[in-house]
Design a protein around this motif. Structure first.
Motif, mmCIF file in Angstrom:
data_model
loop_
_atom_site.group_PDB
_atom_site.id
_atom_site.type_symbol
_atom_site.label_atom_id
_atom_site.label_comp_id
_atom_site.label_asym_id
_atom_site.label_seq_id
_atom_site.Cartn_x
_atom_site.Cartn_y
_atom_site.Cartn_z
ATOM 1 N N SER A 27 -24.445 -30.793 -38.015
ATOM 2 C CA SER A 27 -24.941 -32.148 -37.826
ATOM 3 C C SER A 27 -24.479 -32.673 -36.478
ATOM 4 C CB SER A 27 -24.462 -33.057 -38.959
ATOM 5 O OG SER A 27 -23.063 -33.193 -38.925
ATOM 6 N N SER A 28 -25.195 -33.629 -35.952
ATOM 7 C CA SER A 28 -24.828 -34.221 -34.661
ATOM 8 C C SER A 28 -23.469 -34.906 -34.723
ATOM 9 C CB SER A 28 -25.907 -35.200 -34.216
ATOM 10 O OG SER A 28 -26.168 -36.154 -35.241
ATOM 11 N N SER A 29 -23.123 -35.465 -35.870
ATOM 12 C CA SER A 29 -21.807 -36.092 -35.996
ATOM 13 C C SER A 29 -20.687 -35.052 -35.921
ATOM 14 C CB SER A 29 -21.727 -36.856 -37.321
ATOM 15 O OG SER A 29 -21.954 -35.978 -38.422
ATOM 16 N N THR A 30 -20.931 -33.826 -36.421
ATOM 17 C CA THR A 30 -19.917 -32.770 -36.336
ATOM 18 C C THR A 30 -19.669 -32.367 -34.891
ATOM 19 O OG1 THR A 30 -20.611 -31.942 -38.509
ATOM 20 C CG2 THR A 30 -19.312 -30.473 -37.146
ATOM 21 N N VAL A 31 -20.722 -32.318 -34.085
ATOM 22 C CA VAL A 31 -20.557 -31.986 -32.673
ATOM 23 C C VAL A 31 -19.688 -33.029 -31.980
ATOM 24 C CG1 VAL A 31 -21.775 -31.567 -30.506
ATOM 25 C CG2 VAL A 31 -22.767 -30.780 -32.649
ATOM 26 N N LEU A 32 -19.922 -34.294 -32.279
ATOM 27 C CA LEU A 32 -19.115 -35.363 -31.688
ATOM 28 C C LEU A 32 -17.659 -35.272 -32.138
ATOM 29 C CD1 LEU A 32 -21.695 -38.246 -32.151
ATOM 30 C CD2 LEU A 32 -20.997 -37.243 -29.982
ATOM 31 N N LEU A 33 -17.440 -34.962 -33.404
ATOM 32 C CA LEU A 33 -16.072 -34.858 -33.904
ATOM 33 C C LEU A 33 -15.351 -33.647 -33.322
ATOM 34 C CD1 LEU A 33 -16.598 -35.788 -37.668
ATOM 35 C CD2 LEU A 33 -15.490 -37.171 -35.908
ATOM 36 N N LEU A 34 -16.070 -32.528 -33.116
ATOM 37 C CA LEU A 34 -15.449 -31.356 -32.504
ATOM 38 C C LEU A 34 -15.010 -31.663 -31.078
ATOM 39 C CD1 LEU A 34 -17.823 -28.472 -33.709
ATOM 40 C CD2 LEU A 34 -15.461 -28.857 -34.418
ATOM 41 N N ALA A 35 -15.880 -32.298 -30.309
ATOM 42 C CA ALA A 35 -15.524 -32.644 -28.933
ATOM 43 C C ALA A 35 -14.382 -33.658 -28.880
ATOM 44 C CB ALA A 35 -16.748 -33.192 -28.201
ATOM 45 N N TYR A 36 -14.348 -34.567 -29.840
ATOM 46 C CA TYR A 36 -13.309 -35.595 -29.872
ATOM 47 C C TYR A 36 -11.969 -35.028 -30.354
ATOM 48 C CZ TYR A 36 -11.184 -40.169 -30.704
ATOM 49 O OH TYR A 36 -10.355 -41.267 -30.672
ATOM 50 N N THR A 37 -12.008 -34.064 -31.283
ATOM 51 C CA THR A 37 -10.773 -33.537 -31.870
ATOM 52 C C THR A 37 -10.141 -32.455 -31.009
ATOM 53 O OG1 THR A 37 -11.713 -33.969 -34.058
ATOM 54 C CG2 THR A 37 -9.786 -32.534 -33.970
ATOM 55 N N GLY A 38 -10.962 -31.578 -30.416
ATOM 56 C CA GLY A 38 -10.427 -30.483 -29.602
ATOM 57 C C GLY A 38 -9.923 -30.988 -28.262
ATOM 58 N N LYS A 39 -8.644 -31.187 -28.146
ATOM 59 C CA LYS A 39 -8.077 -31.761 -26.926
ATOM 60 C C LYS A 39 -8.180 -30.804 -25.748
ATOM 61 C CE LYS A 39 -7.020 -35.473 -29.083
ATOM 62 N NZ LYS A 39 -7.829 -36.705 -28.835
ATOM 63 N N LEU A 73 -10.511 -28.336 -25.621
ATOM 64 C CA LEU A 73 -11.843 -27.731 -25.665
ATOM 65 C C LEU A 73 -12.560 -27.954 -24.344
ATOM 66 C CD1 LEU A 73 -13.630 -26.178 -27.638
ATOM 67 C CD2 LEU A 73 -14.644 -28.341 -28.330
ATOM 68 N N ARG A 74 -12.993 -26.849 -23.751
ATOM 69 C CA ARG A 74 -13.641 -26.919 -22.442
ATOM 70 C C ARG A 74 -15.055 -26.359 -22.464
ATOM 71 N NH1 ARG A 74 -13.384 -29.794 -17.764
ATOM 72 N NH2 ARG A 74 -14.167 -28.567 -16.014
ATOM 73 N N TYR A 75 -15.267 -25.264 -23.168
ATOM 74 C CA TYR A 75 -16.573 -24.606 -23.213
ATOM 75 C C TYR A 75 -17.090 -24.679 -24.648
ATOM 76 C CZ TYR A 75 -14.660 -22.725 -18.887
ATOM 77 O OH TYR A 75 -14.078 -22.608 -17.650
ATOM 78 N N LEU A 76 -18.094 -25.519 -24.853
ATOM 79 C CA LEU A 76 -18.688 -25.739 -26.173
ATOM 80 C C LEU A 76 -20.156 -25.343 -26.098
ATOM 81 C CD1 LEU A 76 -18.296 -26.824 -29.052
ATOM 82 C CD2 LEU A 76 -18.894 -29.094 -28.200
ATOM 83 N N HIS A 77 -20.499 -24.205 -26.721
ATOM 84 C CA HIS A 77 -21.859 -23.664 -26.664
ATOM 85 C C HIS A 77 -22.496 -23.811 -28.047
ATOM 86 C CE1 HIS A 77 -20.625 -22.015 -22.841
ATOM 87 N NE2 HIS A 77 -19.659 -21.314 -23.431
ATOM 88 N N ILE A 78 -23.549 -24.649 -28.133
ATOM 89 C CA ILE A 78 -24.208 -24.938 -29.409
ATOM 90 C C ILE A 78 -25.716 -24.898 -29.194
ATOM 91 C CG2 ILE A 78 -24.474 -26.628 -31.268
ATOM 92 C CD1 ILE A 78 -21.754 -27.719 -30.597
ATOM 93 N N ARG A 79 -26.442 -24.341 -30.166
ATOM 94 C CA ARG A 79 -27.901 -24.268 -30.115
ATOM 95 C C ARG A 79 -28.530 -25.621 -30.445
ATOM 96 N NH1 ARG A 79 -29.285 -21.263 -34.544
ATOM 97 N NH2 ARG A 79 -31.444 -21.261 -33.824
ATOM 98 N N ARG A 80 -29.539 -25.974 -29.687
ATOM 99 C CA ARG A 80 -30.242 -27.226 -29.940
ATOM 100 C C ARG A 80 -31.054 -27.166 -31.232
ATOM 101 N NH1 ARG A 80 -31.768 -31.372 -26.396
ATOM 102 N NH2 ARG A 80 -33.469 -32.689 -27.168
#
Length: 519
Positions: free
Chosen positions: A425-437, A439-446
């Motif tokens: 879900s789009s909310s999970t992507v936001l939480l991953l970016a917010y939680t992973g301090k 985290l630099r390379y985040l590759h996700i399929r549209r």
């Protein structure tokens, strides 16, 4: 009956004429309105059955009026007919002959008959030795790389190696400019070309390759993949290379060097080795102990592919514990690659920095994530699932892997690369970016994103944070902008083509671990 049909026909004609007259003459406006109301289709009830239709059996391909006129075949019928014919031919080829009771495949024919048949055959894909010799005389000293990849003709590969070896022997020279040598044995040659089943290389093929490697003293990268050797062949496969290139080789890839479990101790003779890639059944306790003496070794890739048949035994955890103290800068990467569904062989207490699933069939499960967190909580830096998935998964939040990835990012603080191919879900992507301090390379399929905020509200979240999460989850653009704000650079979702082409550099050292000495 004829009078009824004629009356119906004339009644329809009268309706059409009256409609045409009402359209042409405005005086008939009221009549036009009443007629159109009568002819308007009403979806109130099913149509009445006024015709008595009988099933008439017609021979397929012919009409009832003329037996010679064929009925036009539809595309669906044509494809189905061709498919049935193809399946029938396959069954005929596989089934034994009814008369003799033997298989009629050509590889079971007597040698005399095969020799007689080969007299009438012309081979176009045969290697021309004269042209190869001229080419070596012209550009032999300019060659920098030699790669023998799986092809449809194994004979040409062997002959080409013999020609290069003979060229070096006759001229009493070597080819020091060649720095890269790659040999990938075609293990699926039999399946693709209907040949007799092949189990790895060895014998004369192996000896020709070893003789060729003696003529390449300047090698820096050596790749021997899927050789599937047995016994003494596997034990002495690298003897000639180690005697010539023991100080020059920097990268050594020997995936599936042997078919059965065997520890390749010859690896310890390459003193300047930086990257070592091998299968888990070729890694033993004694080899790991000897790797501690290779002070320039930085990356150890343990790779399992579709041709790895042996069941490996993990290295003893006490050996890895000693390795951490003896060689603290060694980085271990666990990789699964190929079209198969198998879990990675975990190495207890190993300094694992990366876990990569380069296979389209492996899913991210809670059990695998829990095992990674339990064993490599403070070591793991890269967690990737490459390739497009070849499995289906529910869109429900409880059946997806959203909570697995959130748990991984929360428990493993040093993760800087995350590659996700499953539905999120789009909310999970936001939480991953917010939680992973880190985290630099985040590759996700549209195509795998579900625009929804389906996370239940946590007591830790404030009203402002929860409202931001819901607003940013409504569109792709809003989500990409917010993730860009968190990561500090412009971030985009990837298309399927971009996702497949995205490289992951496991040998890159993201965190500073001290000054690196040069060669």
């Amino acid at each position: 009956m004829a009078s009824d049909v004629s009356s119906n026909r004339f009644s329809m004609r009268s309706i059409r004429s009256s409609l045409a007259a009402s359209i042409a003459n405005p005086r008939y406006g009221n009549q036009r309105k009443s007629l159109t109301e009568e002819l308007t289709t009403g979806f109130n009830q099913a149509p009445k059955r006024t015709l008595n239709i009988q099933d008439v059996k017609i021979r397929s391909g012919y009409s009832t009026t003329n037996g010679l006129s064929k009925i036009k075949e539809t595309n669906k019928e044509r494809k189905r007919r061709k498919w049935k014919e193809m399946q029938a031919r396959k069954i005929e080829d596989r089934e034994p002959s009814r008369q003799s009771g033997r298989r009629v495949s050509w590889q079971y024919l007597p040698d005399l008959i095969i020799e007689h048949i080969f007299q009438y055959l012309t081979f176009r894909a045969v290697l021309d030795h004269m042209k190869v010799s001229r080419c070596l005389n012209a550009i032999g000293f300019k060659l920098r790389s030699l790669s023998f990849l799986p092809t449809y003709n194994l004979h040409n590969i062997v002959e080409f190696q013999v020609v290069i070896k003979r060229f070096c022997m006759i001229n009493n020279i070597k080819l020091p400019n060649i720095e890269h040598f790659s040999y990938v044995f075609p293990c699926d040659f039999a399946r693709k070309h209907n040949e007799v089943e092949i189990y790895g290389t060895g014998g004369q093929i192996l000896q020709n390759m070893k003789d060729l490697l003696e003529c390449l003293p300047g090698l820096r990268d050596l790749e021997l993949k899927d050789l599937q050797l047995q016994g003494e062949d596997a034990e002495h496969a690298l003897d000639e290379v180690s005697s010539v290139c023991s100080h020059s080789i920097r990268t050594l890839k020997i995936v599936n060097l042997s078919r059965h479990p065997f520890s390749v101790l010859t690896v310890s003779t390459f003193f300047n080795l930086r990257v070592l890639v091998l299968a888990p059944h070729n890694l033993g306790d004694d080899l790991v102990e000897s790797l501690g003496d290779l002070k320039k070794l930085r990356n150890l890739h343990i790779v399992t592919n579709a041709y790895t048949e042996a069941i490996p035994t993990p290295v003893d955890y006490r050996i890895w514990k000693q390795m951490r103290k003896k060689h603290p800068r060694l980085r271990v990467h666990l990789i699964n690659e190929g079209k198969f569904d198998r879990e990675i062989v975990m190495q207890t207490l190993a300094p694992v920095r990366s876990i990569v699933y380069d296979t389209p069939f492996t899913r991210c499960t809670q059990a695998s994530v829990n095992l990674v967190v339990e064993m490599y909580k403070t070591d793991i830096e890269v967690y990737c699932h490459k390739r497009l998935p070849r499995f289906s998964r529910s869109r429900s939040f409880h059946d997806r892997a959203d909570s697995c990835y959130m748990y991984l990012v929360r428990q493993c603080p040093y993760i800087h690369t995350l590659m996700i191919r499953e539905r999120l879900s789009s909310s999970t992507v936001l939480l991953l970016a917010y939680t992973g301090k880190n985290l630099r390379y985040l590759h996700i399929r549209r195509n795998a994103i579900i625009l929804k905020c389906d996370w239940p509200r946590s007591p830790e979240w404030s009203d402002e944070f929860y409202s931001w999460l819901k607003c940013a989850s409504r569109s792709y653009d809003a989500m990409e902008k917010e993730v860009s704000q968190i990561l500090g650079f412009r971030w985009y979702l990837l298309t399927d083509k971009q996702f497949k082409l995205t490289p992951i550099n496991l040998n890159y050292q993201h965190y500073y671990e001290g000054f690196e000495e040069g060669d």
